[in-house]
Design a protein around this motif. Structure first.
Motif, PDB file in Angstrom:
ATOM      1  N   PHE A   1       0.728  -1.188  -0.062  1.00  0.00           N
ATOM      2  CA  PHE A   1       0.269   0.078  -0.029  1.00  0.00           C
ATOM      3  C   PHE A   1       0.815   1.198  -0.008  1.00  0.00           C
ATOM      4  N   LYS A   2       1.688   1.437   1.036  1.00  0.00           N
ATOM      5  CA  LYS A   2       2.418   2.565   1.263  1.00  0.00           C
ATOM      6  C   LYS A   2       3.584   2.948  -0.012  1.00  0.00           C
ATOM      7  N   ARG A   3       3.828   1.902  -0.515  1.00  0.00           N
ATOM      8  CA  ARG A   3       5.103   2.266  -1.628  1.00  0.00           C
ATOM      9  C   ARG A   3       4.271   2.597  -2.830  1.00  0.00           C
ATOM     10  N   ASN A   4       3.106   2.149  -3.031  1.00  0.00           N
ATOM     11  CA  ASN A   4       2.175   2.373  -4.535  1.00  0.00           C
ATOM     12  C   ASN A   4       1.730   3.470  -4.327  1.00  0.00           C
ATOM     13  N   LEU A   5       1.412   4.114  -2.926  1.00  0.00           N
ATOM     14  CA  LEU A   5       0.855   5.317  -3.070  1.00  0.00           C
ATOM     15  C   LEU A   5       1.623   6.579  -3.514  1.00  0.00           C
ATOM     16  N   LEU A   6       3.014   6.403  -3.510  1.00  0.00           N
ATOM     17  CA  LEU A   6       3.979   7.471  -4.078  1.00  0.00           C
ATOM     18  C   LEU A   6       3.406   7.971  -5.323  1.00  0.00           C
ATOM     19  N   LEU A   7       3.331   6.933  -6.317  1.00  0.00           N
ATOM     20  CA  LEU A   7       2.766   7.456  -7.774  1.00  0.00           C
ATOM     21  C   LEU A   7       1.481   8.380  -7.575  1.00  0.00           C
ATOM     22  N   PHE A   8       0.480   7.539  -6.530  1.00  0.00           N
ATOM     23  CA  PHE A   8      -0.690   8.185  -6.512  1.00  0.00           C
ATOM     24  C   PHE A   8      -0.481   9.917  -6.174  1.00  0.00           C
ATOM     25  N   THR A   9       0.209   9.895  -5.228  1.00  0.00           N
ATOM     26  CA  THR A   9       0.541  11.457  -4.810  1.00  0.00           C
ATOM     27  C   THR A   9       1.167  12.403  -6.040  1.00  0.00           C
ATOM     28  N   GLN A  10       1.942  11.836  -6.608  1.00  0.00           N
ATOM     29  CA  GLN A  10       2.750  12.495  -7.713  1.00  0.00           C
ATOM     30  C   GLN A  10       1.535  12.901  -8.925  1.00  0.00           C
TER      31      GLN A  10
ATOM     32  N   PRO B   1      -8.178  18.534  -5.116  1.00  0.00           N
ATOM     33  CA  PRO B   1      -7.904  18.933  -3.803  1.00  0.00           C
ATOM     34  C   PRO B   1      -6.175  19.654  -3.890  1.00  0.00           C
ATOM     35  N   GLY B   2      -5.862  20.223  -2.706  1.00  0.00           N
ATOM     36  CA  GLY B   2      -4.469  20.953  -2.784  1.00  0.00           C
ATOM     37  C   GLY B   2      -3.422  20.050  -2.808  1.00  0.00           C
ATOM     38  N   PRO B   3      -2.328  20.388  -3.395  1.00  0.00           N
ATOM     39  CA  PRO B   3      -1.034  19.584  -3.337  1.00  0.00           C
ATOM     40  C   PRO B   3      -0.730  19.034  -2.100  1.00  0.00           C
ATOM     41  N   ILE B   4      -0.289  17.583  -2.344  1.00  0.00           N
ATOM     42  CA  ILE B   4       0.418  17.071  -1.110  1.00  0.00           C
ATOM     43  C   ILE B   4       1.861  17.645  -1.132  1.00  0.00           C
ATOM     44  N   PHE B   5       2.533  17.663  -2.109  1.00  0.00           N
ATOM     45  CA  PHE B   5       4.089  18.362  -1.990  1.00  0.00           C
ATOM     46  C   PHE B   5       3.880  19.730  -2.509  1.00  0.00           C
TER      47      PHE B   5
ATOM     48  N   ARG C   1      15.293  14.502  -4.185  1.00  0.00           N
ATOM     49  CA  ARG C   1      15.460  13.798  -2.580  1.00  0.00           C
ATOM     50  C   ARG C   1      14.377  14.226  -1.780  1.00  0.00           C
ATOM     51  N   LYS C   2      14.283  15.863  -1.738  1.00  0.00           N
ATOM     52  CA  LYS C   2      13.365  16.310  -0.847  1.00  0.00           C
ATOM     53  C   LYS C   2      12.028  16.009  -1.104  1.00  0.00           C
ATOM     54  N   GLU C   3      11.566  15.979  -2.011  1.00  0.00           N
ATOM     55  CA  GLU C   3       9.993  15.476  -2.554  1.00  0.00           C
ATOM     56  C   GLU C   3       9.940  14.321  -2.073  1.00  0.00           C
ATOM     57  N   THR C   4      10.813  13.226  -2.418  1.00  0.00           N
ATOM     58  CA  THR C   4      10.199  11.952  -1.942  1.00  0.00           C
ATOM     59  C   THR C   4      10.210  11.756  -0.434  1.00  0.00           C
ATOM     60  N   LEU C   5      11.152  12.391   0.177  1.00  0.00           N
ATOM     61  CA  LEU C   5      10.927  12.481   1.731  1.00  0.00           C
ATOM     62  C   LEU C   5       9.720  13.103   2.221  1.00  0.00           C
ATOM     63  N   GLU C   6       9.145  14.199   1.584  1.00  0.00           N
ATOM     64  CA  GLU C   6       8.149  14.939   2.231  1.00  0.00           C
ATOM     65  C   GLU C   6       6.926  14.126   1.551  1.00  0.00           C
ATOM     66  N   ARG C   7       7.013  13.313   0.487  1.00  0.00           N
ATOM     67  CA  ARG C   7       5.974  12.472   0.132  1.00  0.00           C
ATOM     68  C   ARG C   7       5.532  11.482   0.890  1.00  0.00           C
ATOM     69  N   TYR C   8       6.666  10.607   1.396  1.00  0.00           N
ATOM     70  CA  TYR C   8       6.522   9.490   2.236  1.00  0.00           C
ATOM     71  C   TYR C   8       5.788   9.982   3.582  1.00  0.00           C
ATOM     72  N   ALA C   9       6.481  11.321   3.952  1.00  0.00           N
ATOM     73  CA  ALA C   9       6.047  11.678   5.457  1.00  0.00           C
ATOM     74  C   ALA C   9       4.535  12.080   5.334  1.00  0.00           C
ATOM     75  N   ALA C  10       4.107  12.511   4.250  1.00  0.00           N
ATOM     76  CA  ALA C  10       2.677  13.021   4.088  1.00  0.00           C
ATOM     77  C   ALA C  10       1.697  11.683   3.563  1.00  0.00           C
ATOM     78  N   ILE C  11       2.293  10.781   3.185  1.00  0.00           N
ATOM     79  CA  ILE C  11       1.592   9.261   3.089  1.00  0.00           C
ATOM     80  C   ILE C  11       1.311   8.771   4.368  1.00  0.00           C
ATOM     81  N   ASN C  12       2.404   8.903   5.251  1.00  0.00           N
ATOM     82  CA  ASN C  12       2.184   8.173   6.600  1.00  0.00           C
ATOM     83  C   ASN C  12       1.065   8.994   7.384  1.00  0.00           C
ATOM     84  N   GLN C  13       1.042  10.266   7.169  1.00  0.00           N
ATOM     85  CA  GLN C  13       0.101  11.464   7.892  1.00  0.00           C
ATOM     86  C   GLN C  13      -1.288  10.890   7.347  1.00  0.00           C
ATOM     87  N   LEU C  14      -1.349  10.769   6.094  1.00  0.00           N
ATOM     88  CA  LEU C  14      -2.807  10.858   5.389  1.00  0.00           C
ATOM     89  C   LEU C  14      -3.295   9.583   5.756  1.00  0.00           C
ATOM     90  N   ILE C  15      -2.707   8.629   5.924  1.00  0.00           N
ATOM     91  CA  ILE C  15      -3.318   7.264   6.185  1.00  0.00           C
ATOM     92  C   ILE C  15      -3.307   6.557   7.564  1.00  0.00           C
TER      93      ILE C  15
END
Length: 704
Positions: free
Chosen positions: A102-111, A175-179, A241-255
């Motif tokens: 789930f979490k890894r697949n959501l990276l593409l979704f957020t982009q 909705p507003g941007p995740i990153f 690199r910053k984008e990837t870290l922020e996206r995974y942090a956002a994913i953890n918060q969102l789920i």
């Protein structure tokens, strides 16, 4: 550009997420396959009825793990999604994810969500989620992400009605941007938005990230972007690199609160247990070899009875036609040309079906991905990588789709090497030749009570093709120089019980395709060959009877007639052509009849068997002897021994293992490499390798 009247929906997802299954369920038979503009990458589109009043176009985009591409296929995803002026830009997007990852697949979704396109998130494989101790509240997840979330089972087609409803009711406001890309590079992004009239921050940010590889940009536009990057100190690697870290942090918060994990000790999953064996550095290879061994044993053991029945049926049908139809050219064409030629390919339906059944089971179960992972270590030593294994394994079925599969290899050198050596893998077109020649020279007996010698020989031919491929790859690795490096990343799906309906459909479709595609060529060549083998210079054909009677005064009846027919065949146009090339192929152990088959099979390898069936049917044979028995009874006129002895049979096997005898493959190599240089090198290399190897084999084994 004016958009199509139909609303366009793009289907996006990671490899192995179930995207292809969902596309097939949504579009059914309403599919078209072409190429994306400007690149030789397959474009799959289809139409779907969301309800009685709404029909939409579905476009299946290549699988990717991220919007940042590693190959030509993946680059297309951003070219289409990130450019609103692109004629294929969608109105909506379906993002399908493997819910068990789930979490890894959501990276593409957020982009994709940040590109401001209305979308629906589809959670697939929910049955596997429960087995892993996870539970996902898709309604809470929908609220957290701000988009519709639907659960489906793509393999079985469950949940499609809910998906269609979600697409009809989708909120066009995103909705507003995740990153928050603008917060990291405000000046650069504002400059790009103004120059290119782009509204979205993330679209402008991605243009700065990927403008050098973006399709459709003019050189002056790239130069403008160069100036923006330099002026505003846009460091794309640091920002990525910053984008990837922020996206995974956002994913953890969102789920948070939508996904529950059971932290109680769980028994090891079957996937983990099996992988300890299937991907082991020793046992993994032994298991793979054992599976290959089983496949080739089954191809001979299970297919023998139906093949013999088909062979006998076509022979009896030819005899029936000759006995019931009036004598003449049309009857001869049917009985000696068309029927034996078609019979020469239909006989191999059982073996082709068995081969594709095993391949389908390995793919459906998830084991094929383990083979790719396992073989990566070996492939790198020969200038390839794990991604090269997919085309090489696919080459066992057919070199054409296998070569097209090399598009996922982003390293130019590795892709070119893979294209060049893939035709050396023994494709299904070689299988008819292998099986009939092996049946002629290898005894049909078992070793240790269970191992069939013919099955072992067949496996040996496939291994010879693989060894030739990787050896040739190593040579090309030394010749081609490049500093480009590649990395191999892939997802290992969980093991699944094969869907037997899909396996059955694969057997049917692949066998039908093989027979129909080969049948067209064989039917045409059989007719042409019959004409060439039945007619010749007028004086030679008219004098045939007188010549045979004069040279063989004691012959009468059927024996005399067979001699006359054999003389006519030898002096026909086909016979004259075969005699012309005989001095070139005689050192390989071949006569003029085999020479005819070698030439005709350059159109397609499997034509060899049909040609031999036609050649050995011409000559007034009135019994019901089969192709195999006729070839077995053929005599070498110089030695008085069987024509297809071990030396000649093995020489032919080696020739067909290496020779490039497929015009369609050459055409696809031309298309993929954008020129005739590599297909011509491929043709001369493989033909030369085949001739020299067959010559060596015959000269060595004919001495014993």
């Amino acid at each position: 550009m004016i958009k199509t009247a139909l609303k366009r929906i793009a289907l996006v997802g990671n490899p192995n997420s179930g995207k292809s299954s969902l596309f097939n369920h949504l579009t059914g038979l309403n599919q078209k396959i072409g190429n994306f503009p400007g690149v030789t990458v397959d474009k799959k589109t289809g139409t779907c009825h969301l309800d009685a009043d709404h029909k939409v176009e579905i476009i299946d985009l290549p699988g990717t793990y991220s919007i940042y591409p590693n190959s030509t296929d993946e680059k297309i995803v951003f070219d289409i999604l990130g450019d609103k002026t692109n004629p294929l830009h969608p109105d909506q997007v379906i993002v399908i994810v493997d819910a068990s990852n789930f979490k890894r697949n959501l990276l593409l979704f957020t982009q994709v969500r940040d590109l401001d396109i209305p979308l629906v998130l589809v959670l697939n494989m929910m049955d596997l989620v429960k087995k892993t101790g996870l539970s996902i509240d898709h309604e809470k997840l929908s609220s957290a992400l701000g988009v519709p979330v639907v659960t489906i089972d793509a393999r079985k087609g469950k949940g499609l009605d809910q998906l269609k409803t979600a697409l009809l009711e989708i909120n066009e406001e995103t909705p507003g941007p995740i990153f928050n890309a603008h917060a990291h590079a405000p000046e650069a992004i504002d400059a790009v938005k103004e120059i290119f009239s782009i509204k979205g921050d993330y679209s402008a940010y991605q243009l700065l990230q990927q403008y050098r590889i973006r399709q459709g940009l003019e050189e002056n536009e790239k130069n403008l972007l160069d100036e923006v990057v330099t002026k505003h100190h846009f460091n794309k690697d640091d920002l990525r690199r910053k984008e990837t870290l922020e996206r995974y942090a956002a994913i953890n918060q969102l789920i948070n609160g939508t996904v529950k994990e059971n932290f109680a000790p769980l028994p090891k999953r079957w996937t983990q247990r099996l992988d300890q064996v299937f991907t082991h550095k020793l046992w993994g290879y032994l298991v793979f070899m054992g599976i290959l061994f089983l496949i080739f044993q089954a191809i001979f053991a299970w297919a023998t009875v139906p093949m013999d029945l088909i062979d006998a049926a076509f022979s009896q049908f030819s005899t029936f036609l000759q006995s019931r139809l009036p004598a003449g050219a049309l009857t001869s064409l049917l009985a000696e040309g068309i029927v034996p030629g078609i019979g020469g390919i239909v006989i191999f339906i059982p073996q082709i079906a068995i081969l594709f059944a095993f391949i389908a089971i390995l793919e459906e179960s998830g084991y094929m991905s383990r083979v790719v992972f396992l073989m990566d270590k070996i492939m790198r030593k020969f200038g390839l990588n794990g991604k090269s294994v997919v085309p090489l394994i696919s080459g066992v079925a057919c070199a054409i789709p296998a070569i097209m599969a090399t598009r996922t290899i982003d390293n130019w050198k590795e892709r070119l090497i893979t294209i060049f050596v893939t035709p050396l893998m023994s494709c299904s077109a070689r299988l008819p030749i292998y099986t009939i020649l092996i049946a002629l020279i290898i005894p049909d007996r078992t070793v240790l009570g269970i191992l069939n010698l013919q099955g072992i020989a067949l496996m040996g031919m496939y291994l010879i093709g693989f060894i030739a491929a990787i050896t040739s790859a190593a040579a090309m690795k030394a010749i081609l120089k490049t500093k480009e490096r590649s990395f191999f990343v892939m997802e290992l799906p969980t093991y699944k019980m094969p869907r037997w309906t899909n396996v059955g459909l694969t057997m049917y479709e692949k066998s039908k395709t093989f027979v129909l595609e080969a049948g067209k060529v064989i039917l045409a060549i059989s007719i042409v060959l019959w004409v060439l083998a039945s007619y010749g210079p007028k004086n030679r054909m008219e004098e045939a009877e007188q010549t045979i009677v004069t040279n063989n005064p004691g012959l009468t009846g059927d024996e005399l007639q067979n001699k006359i027919e054999a003389y006519k065949l030898e002096n026909s146009y086909a016979g004259i052509f075969g005699k012309t090339i005989e001095p070139v192929i005689e050192p390989l152990g071949y006569d003029w009849k085999i020479g005819i088959a070698l030439i005709t099979s350059f159109a397609a390898r499997e034509v060899f068997v049909g040609t031999m069936a036609t050649i050995y049917s011409i000559g007034g044979v009135e019994d019901e002897s089969t192709i195999k028995s006729r070839m077995r009874s053929e005599v070498n006129v110089d030695t008085g021994l069987p024509r297809y002895d071990f030396a000649t049979g093995f020489s032919l096997l080696i020739f067909y293992a290496f020779a490039m005898q497929c015009m369609s493959t050459l055409a696809i190599v031309y298309r993929e490499t954008k020129g005739w240089k590599w297909p011509m090198l491929q043709l001369f290399y493989m033909t030369g390798l085949a001739y020299l190897s067959a010559l060596l084999v015959y000269q060595v084994f004919s001495r014993y």
